[in-house]
Design a protein around this motif. Structure first.
Motif, PDB file in Angstrom:
ATOM      1  N   MET A 157       0.863  -1.191   0.000  1.00 37.34           N
ATOM      2  CA  MET A 157       0.000   0.000   0.000  1.00 37.34           C
ATOM      3  C   MET A 157       0.896   1.236   0.000  1.00 37.34           C
ATOM      4  O   MET A 157       1.877   1.296   0.728  1.00 37.34           O
ATOM      5  N   THR A 158       0.540   2.213  -0.790  1.00 35.49           N
ATOM      6  CA  THR A 158       1.344   3.426  -0.836  1.00 35.49           C
ATOM      7  C   THR A 158       0.626   4.628  -0.248  1.00 35.49           C
ATOM      8  O   THR A 158       1.248   5.658  -0.037  1.00 35.49           O
ATOM      9  N   ASP A 159      -0.662   4.519   0.019  1.00 32.78           N
ATOM     10  CA  ASP A 159      -1.392   5.645   0.599  1.00 32.78           C
ATOM     11  C   ASP A 159      -1.031   5.800   2.069  1.00 32.78           C
ATOM     12  O   ASP A 159      -0.831   4.809   2.776  1.00 32.78           O
ATOM     13  N   GLN A 160      -0.992   7.041   2.495  1.00 35.45           N
ATOM     14  CA  GLN A 160      -0.723   7.311   3.902  1.00 35.45           C
ATOM     15  C   GLN A 160      -1.516   8.526   4.361  1.00 35.45           C
ATOM     16  O   GLN A 160      -1.858   9.396   3.579  1.00 35.45           O
ATOM     17  N   VAL A 161      -1.797   8.526   5.652  1.00 32.90           N
ATOM     18  CA  VAL A 161      -2.352   9.689   6.332  1.00 32.90           C
ATOM     19  C   VAL A 161      -1.286  10.100   7.340  1.00 32.90           C
ATOM     20  O   VAL A 161      -0.697   9.245   8.004  1.00 32.90           O
ATOM     21  N   PHE A 162      -1.001  11.404   7.430  1.00 35.37           N
ATOM     22  CA  PHE A 162       0.026  11.836   8.357  1.00 35.37           C
ATOM     23  C   PHE A 162      -0.437  12.982   9.233  1.00 35.37           C
ATOM     24  O   PHE A 162      -1.343  13.739   8.860  1.00 35.37           O
ATOM     25  N   ILE A 163       0.167  13.061  10.388  1.00 36.87           N
ATOM     26  CA  ILE A 163      -0.032  14.163  11.332  1.00 36.87           C
ATOM     27  C   ILE A 163       1.362  14.590  11.757  1.00 36.87           C
ATOM     28  O   ILE A 163       2.135  13.770  12.262  1.00 36.87           O
ATOM     29  N   GLU A 164       1.700  15.839  11.528  1.00 33.65           N
ATOM     30  CA  GLU A 164       3.030  16.334  11.876  1.00 33.65           C
ATOM     31  C   GLU A 164       2.944  17.398  12.955  1.00 33.65           C
ATOM     32  O   GLU A 164       2.054  18.243  12.940  1.00 33.65           O
ATOM     33  N   GLY A 165       3.883  17.340  13.883  1.00 26.50           N
ATOM     34  CA  GLY A 165       4.013  18.383  14.890  1.00 26.50           C
ATOM     35  C   GLY A 165       2.901  18.391  15.926  1.00 26.50           C
ATOM     36  O   GLY A 165       2.544  19.460  16.416  1.00 26.50           O
ATOM     37  N   LEU A 166       2.369  17.225  16.278  1.00 25.81           N
ATOM     38  CA  LEU A 166       1.329  17.144  17.297  1.00 25.81           C
ATOM     39  C   LEU A 166       1.975  17.383  18.663  1.00 25.81           C
ATOM     40  O   LEU A 166       2.778  16.578  19.124  1.00 25.81           O
ATOM     41  N   GLU A 167       1.647  18.492  19.276  1.00 29.46           N
ATOM     42  CA  GLU A 167       2.259  18.860  20.555  1.00 29.46           C
ATOM     43  C   GLU A 167       1.412  18.381  21.730  1.00 29.46           C
ATOM     44  O   GLU A 167       0.206  18.618  21.767  1.00 29.46           O
ATOM     45  N   CYS A 168       2.077  17.703  22.653  1.00 28.92           N
ATOM     46  CA  CYS A 168       1.428  17.207  23.861  1.00 28.92           C
ATOM     47  C   CYS A 168       2.217  17.685  25.066  1.00 28.92           C
ATOM     48  O   CYS A 168       3.450  17.708  25.036  1.00 28.92           O
ATOM     49  N   GLN A 169       1.508  18.056  26.112  1.00 30.43           N
ATOM     50  CA  GLN A 169       2.143  18.477  27.360  1.00 30.43           C
ATOM     51  C   GLN A 169       2.149  17.284  28.304  1.00 30.43           C
ATOM     52  O   GLN A 169       1.102  16.890  28.811  1.00 30.43           O
ATOM     53  N   ALA A 170       3.322  16.716  28.518  1.00 32.16           N
ATOM     54  CA  ALA A 170       3.424  15.443  29.221  1.00 32.16           C
ATOM     55  C   ALA A 170       4.345  15.528  30.429  1.00 32.16           C
ATOM     56  O   ALA A 170       5.273  16.330  30.464  1.00 32.16           O
ATOM     57  N   VAL A 171       4.057  14.669  31.401  1.00 32.34           N
ATOM     58  CA  VAL A 171       5.015  14.436  32.478  1.00 32.34           C
ATOM     59  C   VAL A 171       5.920  13.341  31.935  1.00 32.34           C
ATOM     60  O   VAL A 171       5.500  12.193  31.763  1.00 32.34           O
ATOM     61  N   ILE A 172       7.174  13.718  31.619  1.00 38.33           N
ATOM     62  CA  ILE A 172       8.093  12.806  30.952  1.00 38.33           C
ATOM     63  C   ILE A 172       9.508  13.026  31.470  1.00 38.33           C
ATOM     64  O   ILE A 172       9.951  14.163  31.591  1.00 38.33           O
ATOM     65  N   GLY A 173      10.165  11.947  31.824  1.00 40.91           N
ATOM     66  CA  GLY A 173      11.565  12.064  32.223  1.00 40.91           C
ATOM     67  C   GLY A 173      11.920  11.163  33.382  1.00 40.91           C
ATOM     68  O   GLY A 173      11.055  10.670  34.109  1.00 40.91           O
ATOM     69  N   VAL A 174      13.223  10.970  33.549  1.00 40.50           N
ATOM     70  CA  VAL A 174      13.730  10.089  34.603  1.00 40.50           C
ATOM     71  C   VAL A 174      14.156  10.849  35.855  1.00 40.50           C
ATOM     72  O   VAL A 174      14.257  10.264  36.921  1.00 40.50           O
ATOM     73  N   PHE A 175      14.396  12.136  35.718  1.00 34.18           N
ATOM     74  CA  PHE A 175      14.841  12.929  36.863  1.00 34.18           C
ATOM     75  C   PHE A 175      13.654  13.348  37.724  1.00 34.18           C
ATOM     76  O   PHE A 175      12.561  13.587  37.222  1.00 34.18           O
ATOM     77  N   GLU A 176      13.893  13.463  39.015  1.00 31.97           N
ATOM     78  CA  GLU A 176      12.819  13.799  39.954  1.00 31.97           C
ATOM     79  C   GLU A 176      12.160  15.132  39.601  1.00 31.97           C
ATOM     80  O   GLU A 176      10.941  15.261  39.668  1.00 31.97           O
ATOM     81  N   TRP A 177      12.948  16.128  39.204  1.00 29.22           N
ATOM     82  CA  TRP A 177      12.384  17.434  38.864  1.00 29.22           C
ATOM     83  C   TRP A 177      11.481  17.346  37.633  1.00 29.22           C
ATOM     84  O   TRP A 177      10.514  18.093  37.510  1.00 29.22           O
ATOM     85  N   GLU A 178      11.769  16.399  36.728  1.00 26.60           N
ATOM     86  CA  GLU A 178      10.942  16.240  35.528  1.00 26.60           C
ATOM     87  C   GLU A 178       9.570  15.654  35.872  1.00 26.60           C
ATOM     88  O   GLU A 178       8.608  15.869  35.141  1.00 26.60           O
ATOM     89  N   LYS A 179       9.518  14.925  36.952  1.00 30.94           N
ATOM     90  CA  LYS A 179       8.258  14.296  37.356  1.00 30.94           C
ATOM     91  C   LYS A 179       7.310  15.289  38.019  1.00 30.94           C
ATOM     92  O   LYS A 179       6.161  14.964  38.291  1.00 30.94           O
ATOM     93  N   GLN A 180       7.786  16.506  38.235  1.00 28.61           N
ATOM     94  CA  GLN A 180       6.983  17.546  38.873  1.00 28.61           C
ATOM     95  C   GLN A 180       6.448  18.577  37.880  1.00 28.61           C
ATOM     96  O   GLN A 180       5.710  19.475  38.272  1.00 28.61           O
ATOM     97  N   ILE A 181       6.843  18.460  36.619  1.00 27.62           N
ATOM     98  CA  ILE A 181       6.446  19.467  35.616  1.00 27.62           C
ATOM     99  C   ILE A 181       5.912  18.770  34.361  1.00 27.62           C
ATOM    100  O   ILE A 181       6.038  17.558  34.207  1.00 27.62           O
TER     101      ILE A 181
END
Length: 118
Positions: A1-25
């Protein structure tokens, strides 16, 4: 199949990271999604019912990413791919998750995965 649907630059505000300070923001993750999809039925009928709804898909992905804290962008990518494959019956998906500003001298860092229906 060569057809595609795309979404570019979808911004999400996430709690992400391994450091303790990252888990608070919330930090911005930027997702690019590319899905195999046969667009011919939608194009032939001009009927929304046959299209892959990028609005519904974007909302589902955003909810998933923003709802649960994660340590790794790898985990986010896998969960997003699984959601799209299962809920939207897409045969193949490419997910790119970028974490801007995570490395001081890089614009962005992240992962890119490709997954298919089993």
């Amino acid at each position: 199949m060569t057809d595609q649907v795309f979404i570019e630059g979808l911004e999400c505000q996430a709690v992400i990271g391994v450091f303790e300070w990252e888990k608070q923001i919330r930090q911005t993750l930027v997702l690019d999604l590319q899905m195999d999809w046969d667009n011919r039925p939608a194009a032939a009928s001009d009927d929304y019912q046959h299209a892959l709804c990028y609005d519904t898909l974007s909302k589902a992905v955003t909810e998933l990413v923003e709802q649960t804290p994660h340590e790794l962008v790898e985990t986010v990518a896998e969960k997003v791919a699984a959601l799209i494959l299962e809920r939207f019956a897409v045969p193949r998906v490419r997910v790119r998750v970028a974490k801007p500003g995570a490395v001081a001298n890089a614009r962005t860092v992240g992962v890119c995965i490709e997954r298919s229906q089993a």
